[in-house]
Scaffold this active site. Structure first.
Site, PDB file in Angstrom:
ATOM      1  N   GLN A  89       0.853  -1.199   0.000  1.00 12.90           N
ATOM      2  CA  GLN A  89       0.000   0.000   0.000  1.00 12.90           C
ATOM      3  C   GLN A  89       0.882   1.240   0.000  1.00 12.90           C
ATOM      4  OE1 GLN A  89      -3.459  -0.728   3.043  1.00 12.90           O
ATOM      5  NE2 GLN A  89      -1.729  -1.987   3.617  1.00 12.90           N
ATOM      6  N   HIS A 107      -1.508   1.385  -4.298  1.00 20.22           N
ATOM      7  CA  HIS A 107      -1.900   2.780  -4.063  1.00 20.22           C
ATOM      8  C   HIS A 107      -1.051   3.756  -4.888  1.00 20.22           C
ATOM      9  CE1 HIS A 107      -3.997   1.820   0.057  1.00 20.22           C
ATOM     10  NE2 HIS A 107      -4.703   1.445  -0.992  1.00 20.22           N
ATOM     11  N   ASN A 200       3.244  -6.921  13.251  1.00 19.79           N
ATOM     12  CA  ASN A 200       2.881  -5.530  13.480  1.00 19.79           C
ATOM     13  C   ASN A 200       3.429  -5.074  14.830  1.00 19.79           C
ATOM     14  OD1 ASN A 200       1.550  -2.969  13.440  1.00 19.79           O
ATOM     15  ND2 ASN A 200      -0.078  -3.855  12.211  1.00 19.79           N
TER      16      ASN A 200
HETATM   17  P1  OAD Z   1      -1.338   2.945   9.009  1.00 18.13           P
HETATM   18  O1  OAD Z   1      -0.665   4.178   9.478  1.00 18.13           O
HETATM   19  O2  OAD Z   1      -2.818   2.909   9.017  1.00 18.13           O
HETATM   20  O3  OAD Z   1      -0.848   1.699   9.881  1.00 18.13           O
HETATM   21  C1  OAD Z   1       0.510   1.454  10.081  1.00 18.13           C
HETATM   22  C2  OAD Z   1       0.645   0.214  10.923  1.00 18.13           C
HETATM   23  O4  OAD Z   1       2.008  -0.067  11.065  1.00 18.13           O
HETATM   24  C3  OAD Z   1       0.039   0.316  12.315  1.00 18.13           C
HETATM   25  O5  OAD Z   1      -0.771  -0.812  12.558  1.00 18.13           O
HETATM   26  C4  OAD Z   1       1.260   0.325  13.243  1.00 18.13           C
HETATM   27  O6  OAD Z   1       1.029  -0.379  14.450  1.00 18.13           O
HETATM   28  C5  OAD Z   1       2.265  -0.413  12.394  1.00 18.13           C
HETATM   29  N1  OAD Z   1       3.679  -0.060  12.656  1.00 18.13           N
HETATM   30  C6  OAD Z   1       4.237   1.126  12.965  1.00 18.13           C
HETATM   31  N2  OAD Z   1       5.563   1.028  13.059  1.00 18.13           N
HETATM   32  C7  OAD Z   1       5.880  -0.259  12.813  1.00 18.13           C
HETATM   33  C8  OAD Z   1       7.083  -1.006  12.772  1.00 18.13           C
HETATM   34  N3  OAD Z   1       8.286  -0.434  12.984  1.00 18.13           N
HETATM   35  N4  OAD Z   1       7.001  -2.330  12.496  1.00 18.13           N
HETATM   36  C9  OAD Z   1       5.810  -2.934  12.281  1.00 18.13           C
HETATM   37  N5  OAD Z   1       4.636  -2.282  12.303  1.00 18.13           N
HETATM   38  C10 OAD Z   1       4.664  -0.965  12.570  1.00 18.13           C
HETATM   39  O7  OAD Z   1      -0.730   2.618   7.555  1.00 18.13           O
HETATM   40  P2  OAD Z   1      -1.316   1.665   6.431  1.00 18.13           P
HETATM   41  O8  OAD Z   1      -1.984   0.495   7.026  1.00 18.13           O
HETATM   42  O9  OAD Z   1      -0.240   1.453   5.458  1.00 18.13           O
HETATM   43  O10 OAD Z   1      -3.569   5.227   1.703  1.00 18.13           O
HETATM   44  O11 OAD Z   1      -2.401   2.609   5.803  1.00 18.13           O
HETATM   45  C11 OAD Z   1      -3.132   2.182   4.696  1.00 18.13           C
HETATM   46  C12 OAD Z   1      -3.417   3.341   3.781  1.00 18.13           C
HETATM   47  O12 OAD Z   1      -4.013   4.409   4.524  1.00 18.13           O
HETATM   48  C13 OAD Z   1      -2.184   3.971   3.167  1.00 18.13           C
HETATM   49  O13 OAD Z   1      -1.723   3.299   2.029  1.00 18.13           O
HETATM   50  C14 OAD Z   1      -2.678   5.337   2.829  1.00 18.13           C
HETATM   51  C15 OAD Z   1      -3.386   5.652   4.097  1.00 18.13           C
HETATM   52  O14 OAD Z   1      -4.367   6.618   4.029  1.00 18.13           O
HETATM   53  C16 OAD Z   1      -3.767   6.240   0.867  1.00 18.13           C
HETATM   54  O15 OAD Z   1      -3.189   7.292   0.992  1.00 18.13           O
HETATM   55  C17 OAD Z   1      -4.741   5.928  -0.220  1.00 18.13           C
END
Ligand code: OAD
Length: 231
Positions: A89, A107, A200
């Site tokens: 993503q 994305h 995660n």
């Molecule tokens: P999020 O910011 O929603 O989630 C990030 C996840 O990574 C969270 O569950 C954290 O707990 C985890 N995290 C943080 N640091 C970490 C680490 N060092 N190791 C492992 N996990 C860690 O980001 P996404 O799920 O990628 O879309 O968000 C999905 C979409 O929402 C993105 O692609 C973007 C956003 O809006 C668009 O812009 C269309």
């Protein structure tokens, strides 16, 4: 049955490289308005604001490097004796710079522009604004960042659907599981009878539904998992 690992990554995989996640502490959407910055309506209302946001994130890419989680995923892609599909993503290029041979950017990419006049997509590394001309058709003022905004259909959904037809293991790394359609991949993998694993930092919205959820920083826990899988 031939083994087919499908990996889904999110912002957490790039966190250790210095790129902010979207939700949670320090997340981009904590102090930026998602409706202004990541929707077609927001872009139409204030293109300069949207260009500035993506220009800054694009420029920031040259200041960050892939981390051990990206490198471990490469090892899996290259050395696993079955098939591996990597879906991200993320709009950064850290999987590619880490050495991933094939990355499905559902994305889009910060390093691409999309022309609303001729529909051409082009590599874009520099500044982009309302005066930028399309290198393909020459029309000025119709270029936008080639990232998928809320309300738009993610890219490569055909390829992704095809991958899930034969998935045997689904691995989710560093994603909150809050944004569809990616959030629905777990359900699809379970429906197909695949083993489902999550890595995660903290429990995500769907952690309890995975066969196994391993908590910790991806850069620490994914390399060990890959070593074990390949040994
Ligand atoms: P999020 O910011 O929603 O989630 C990030 C996840 O990574 C969270 O569950 C954290 O707990 C985890 N995290 C943080 N640091 C970490 C680490 N060092 N190791 C492992 N996990 C860690 O980001 P996404 O799920 O990628 O879309 O968000 C999905 C979409 O929402 C993105 O692609 C973007 C956003 O809006 C668009 O812009 C269309």
């Amino acid at each position: 049955m031939d083994e087919h690992i499908v990996i889904l990554t999110g912002a957490g995989v790039s966190a250790a490289s210095g790129l902010s996640t979207f939700r949670g502490a320090g997340g981009i959407w904590r102090d930026h308005d998602v409706m202004q910055l990541a929707t077609p309506e927001g872009f139409a209302a204030d293109p300069d604001l949207v260009y500035a946001f993506y220009n800054e994130r694009r420029a920031n890419l040259s200041r960050v490097r892939p981390n051990p989680a990206h490198h471990a995923i490469v090892r899996l892609q290259v050395d696993f004796p079955g098939r591996v599909t990597l879906i991200t993503q993320n709009v950064d290029d850290l999987h590619e710079r880490g050495g991933s041979p094939d990355v499905i950017h559902m994305h889009g990419s910060l390093l691409q522009g999309l022309c609303n006049a001729c529909a051409a997509r082009m590599h874009w590394t520099g500044h982009m604004d309302g005066q930028s001309a399309c290198p393909s058709c020459g029309v000025q003022g119709k270029i936008r960042p080639d990232v998928v905004w809320f309300g738009e259909v993610p890219y490569h959904m055909d390829r992704i659907a095809e991958a899930f037809e034969t998935v045997t293991t689904f691995i989710s790394i560093g994603t909150s599981g809050e944004v569809y359609p990616a959030a629905g991949f777990l359900t699809e993998a379970l429906r197909r009878g695949a083993q489902t694993l999550e890595f995660n930092l903290e429990p995500s919205a769907r952690s309890a539904e995975f066969h196994k959820s391993t908590l910790g920083p991806a850069e620490d826990i994914v390399p060990g998992f890959v070593d074990q899988l390949l040994s």
